[in-house]
Design an enzyme around this catalytic site. Structure first.
Site, PDB file in Angstrom:
ATOM      1  N   ASP A  31       0.964  -1.124   0.013  1.00  0.00           N
ATOM      2  CA  ASP A  31      -0.176   0.005   0.003  1.00  0.00           C
ATOM      3  C   ASP A  31       0.866   1.192  -0.030  1.00  0.00           C
ATOM      4  O   ASP A  31       1.890   1.383   0.512  1.00  0.00           O
ATOM      5  CB  ASP A  31      -0.895  -0.115   1.210  1.00  0.00           C
ATOM      6  CG  ASP A  31      -2.079   1.021   1.020  1.00  0.00           C
ATOM      7  OD1 ASP A  31      -2.439   1.360   0.084  1.00  0.00           O
ATOM      8  OD2 ASP A  31      -2.428   1.281   2.241  1.00  0.00           O
ATOM      9  N   HIS A  48       2.570   3.792  -8.888  1.00  0.00           N
ATOM     10  CA  HIS A  48       2.154   2.473  -9.197  1.00  0.00           C
ATOM     11  C   HIS A  48       3.544   1.742 -10.072  1.00  0.00           C
ATOM     12  O   HIS A  48       4.063   0.573  -9.831  1.00  0.00           O
ATOM     13  CB  HIS A  48       0.919   2.171 -10.075  1.00  0.00           C
ATOM     14  CG  HIS A  48      -0.206   2.742  -9.320  1.00  0.00           C
ATOM     15  ND1 HIS A  48      -0.389   2.108  -8.006  1.00  0.00           N
ATOM     16  CD2 HIS A  48      -1.376   3.228  -9.534  1.00  0.00           C
ATOM     17  CE1 HIS A  48      -1.688   2.877  -7.500  1.00  0.00           C
ATOM     18  NE2 HIS A  48      -2.045   3.362  -8.426  1.00  0.00           N
ATOM     19  N   GLU A  78     -12.053  -4.464  -4.076  1.00  0.00           N
ATOM     20  CA  GLU A  78     -12.699  -3.156  -3.897  1.00  0.00           C
ATOM     21  C   GLU A  78     -11.995  -2.066  -4.885  1.00  0.00           C
ATOM     22  O   GLU A  78     -12.590  -1.106  -5.005  1.00  0.00           O
ATOM     23  CB  GLU A  78     -12.743  -2.701  -2.511  1.00  0.00           C
ATOM     24  CG  GLU A  78     -13.612  -3.493  -1.436  1.00  0.00           C
ATOM     25  CD  GLU A  78     -13.324  -4.969  -1.376  1.00  0.00           C
ATOM     26  OE1 GLU A  78     -11.910  -5.000  -1.217  1.00  0.00           O
ATOM     27  OE2 GLU A  78     -14.137  -5.573  -1.301  1.00  0.00           O
ATOM     28  N   LEU A 142      10.648 -20.602  -4.656  1.00  0.00           N
ATOM     29  CA  LEU A 142       9.507 -19.583  -4.195  1.00  0.00           C
ATOM     30  C   LEU A 142       8.403 -19.826  -4.738  1.00  0.00           C
ATOM     31  O   LEU A 142       8.235 -19.705  -6.218  1.00  0.00           O
ATOM     32  CB  LEU A 142       9.854 -18.169  -4.219  1.00  0.00           C
ATOM     33  CG  LEU A 142       9.078 -17.050  -3.642  1.00  0.00           C
ATOM     34  CD1 LEU A 142       9.044 -16.972  -2.205  1.00  0.00           C
ATOM     35  CD2 LEU A 142       9.534 -15.897  -4.191  1.00  0.00           C
TER      36      LEU A 142
HETATM   37  C1  IPE Z   1      -5.522  -2.649  -0.036  1.00  0.00           C
HETATM   38  O1  IPE Z   1      -5.043  -1.093  -0.408  1.00  0.00           O
HETATM   39  C2  IPE Z   1      -5.248  -3.513  -1.563  1.00  0.00           C
HETATM   40  C3  IPE Z   1      -3.866  -3.567  -2.026  1.00  0.00           C
HETATM   41  C4  IPE Z   1      -2.877  -3.093  -1.959  1.00  0.00           C
HETATM   42  C5  IPE Z   1      -3.883  -4.222  -3.452  1.00  0.00           C
HETATM   43  P1  IPE Z   1      -6.157  -0.156  -0.772  1.00  0.00           P
HETATM   44  O2  IPE Z   1      -5.396   1.105  -0.950  1.00  0.00           O
HETATM   45  O3  IPE Z   1      -7.262  -0.559  -1.583  1.00  0.00           O
HETATM   46  O4  IPE Z   1      -7.042  -0.187   1.041  1.00  0.00           O
HETATM   47  P2  IPE Z   1      -7.867   0.728   1.661  1.00  0.00           P
HETATM   48  O5  IPE Z   1      -8.626   1.390   0.788  1.00  0.00           O
HETATM   49  O6  IPE Z   1      -6.773   1.650   2.229  1.00  0.00           O
HETATM   50  O7  IPE Z   1      -8.406   0.049   2.758  1.00  0.00           O
HETATM   51  C1  IPE Z   2      -1.394   0.460  -3.511  1.00  0.00           C
HETATM   52  O1  IPE Z   2      -1.266   1.628  -3.352  1.00  0.00           O
HETATM   53  C2  IPE Z   2      -1.706  -0.225  -4.759  1.00  0.00           C
HETATM   54  C3  IPE Z   2      -3.122  -0.615  -4.944  1.00  0.00           C
HETATM   55  C4  IPE Z   2      -4.050  -0.755  -4.057  1.00  0.00           C
HETATM   56  C5  IPE Z   2      -3.437  -1.358  -6.207  1.00  0.00           C
HETATM   57  P1  IPE Z   2      -2.468   2.718  -3.329  1.00  0.00           P
HETATM   58  O2  IPE Z   2      -2.932   3.312  -4.941  1.00  0.00           O
HETATM   59  O3  IPE Z   2      -3.742   2.157  -2.609  1.00  0.00           O
HETATM   60  O4  IPE Z   2      -1.794   4.076  -2.730  1.00  0.00           O
HETATM   61  P2  IPE Z   2      -2.217   4.896  -1.642  1.00  0.00           P
HETATM   62  O5  IPE Z   2      -2.986   3.936  -0.560  1.00  0.00           O
HETATM   63  O6  IPE Z   2      -3.464   5.865  -2.351  1.00  0.00           O
HETATM   64  O7  IPE Z   2      -1.382   5.957  -1.188  1.00  0.00           O
HETATM   65 MG    MG Z   3      -4.106   2.197  -0.619  1.00  0.00          MG
END
Ligand code: IPE
Ligand code: IPE
Ligand code: MG
Length: 256
Positions: A31, A48, A78, A142
């Site tokens: 995240d 990303h 989600e 792995l």
């Molecule tokens: C969790 O991160 C999903 C992934 C890392 C793929 P999100 O950014 O979607 O989660 P929330 O919305 O902060 O809970």
């Molecule tokens: C995680 O980073 C990647 C996915 C959920 C696919 P985010 O896109 O959720 O990054 P933040 O949480 O908005 O910083």
């Molecule tokens: Mg996130």
């Protein structure tokens, strides 16, 4: 392949790890890509892209230090709520990662496996993922579980549907259903529960990740955003894990 032993700092951290007590299965909620980009005044999609680089390094590191299972949360059920443009970039980055890395992963004996409903992914992405699973299916190194269009609740529902189907068709008796049988209907059948769940970027929640499997996982939340999570951070996190006292509801041996 990057050699993680090369820096003295990493070597020192590795020397401080108990190589006999490495987590068998590490699961990561990757995240913070968006915040990483925002802090630099860049578009989220650049975050990303940087996230894919971090993934590349962590997979190599896990493979080199002898971790048996690594599960990475790449796209949740989600995440479809995000703008179409961002979803498109995430999908194409995923496809590109597999396309560019497959040869090297295969030569390092990495076995790729998917957790999630890939039939809902764009056709070309689904095909690329299946190709990677197929090519690496007999590898002995792995196991890399890609959680893609994955949600813990959706996983439990599909397991339940499959169980009901087997019961109706007399392939399974109601009495024989127990935790072990149930777990075999999940995407992670054949894979041990994660010992360590890591979440980057400071959020203290599971966000629908491995709800069944993480029942007794050690959770380590780090403040770094995912693109900053390097080999050194992983080794640090494993050290934190090794200092935890896992009791699984019991008490310490010395107190018995
Ligand atoms: C969790 O991160 C999903 C992934 C890392 C793929 P999100 O950014 O979607 O989660 P929330 O919305 O902060 O809970
Ligand atoms: C995680 O980073 C990647 C996915 C959920 C696919 P985010 O896109 O959720 O990054 P933040 O949480 O908005 O910083
Ligand atoms: Mg996130």
């Amino acid at each position: 392949m990057i050699n993680i032993w090369k820096t003295n700092k990493n070597k020192k951290i590795l020397d401080n790890l108990d190589r006999d007590r490495l987590p068998l299965h590490i699961a990561i909620i990757m995240d913070g890509n968006g915040r990483w980009a925002r802090q630099r005044g860049l578009p989220r999609t650049v975050g990303h892209r940087a996230g894919v680089e971090a993934l590349r390094g962590i997979v190599q590191c896990c493979s080199q230090i002898g971790i048996k299972y690594l599960t990475v949360y790449a796209f949740s059920t989600e995440n479809w709520k995000r703008p179409q443009y961002e979803i498109g970039i995430l999908m194409s980055l995923l496809k590109e990662y597999i396309r560019l890395e497959l040869k090297e992963l295969h030569s390092n004996e990495v076995r790729i496996h998917v957790l999630g409903n890939i039939s809902q992914l764009p056709k070309d992405v689904g095909e690329q993922v299946l190709k990677a699973c197929d090519k690496t299916r007999n590898n002995k190194g792995l196991v890399l579980n890609l959680a893609l269009n994955y949600g813990g609740r959706a996983e439990i529902i599909q397991a339940l549907q499959a169980i009901v189907d087997d019961v109706i068709n007399n392939n399974l008796s109601l009495e024989s259903i127990n935790e072990e049988v149930f777990a075999n209907y999940l995407y992670t059948a054949d894979c041990p529960d994660p010992d360590l769940v890591i979440r980057t970027s400071g959020e203290m929640r599971l966000s629908n990740f491995l709800l069944w499997q993480a029942a007794y996982s050690e959770i380590v939340v780090v403040d770094e955003c995912w693109p900053d999570f390097k080999e050194e951070s992983l080794l640090d996190t494993i050290r934190v894990y090794q200092n935890r006292d896992r009791r699984f509801g019991g008490i310490k041996k010395v107190e018995e």
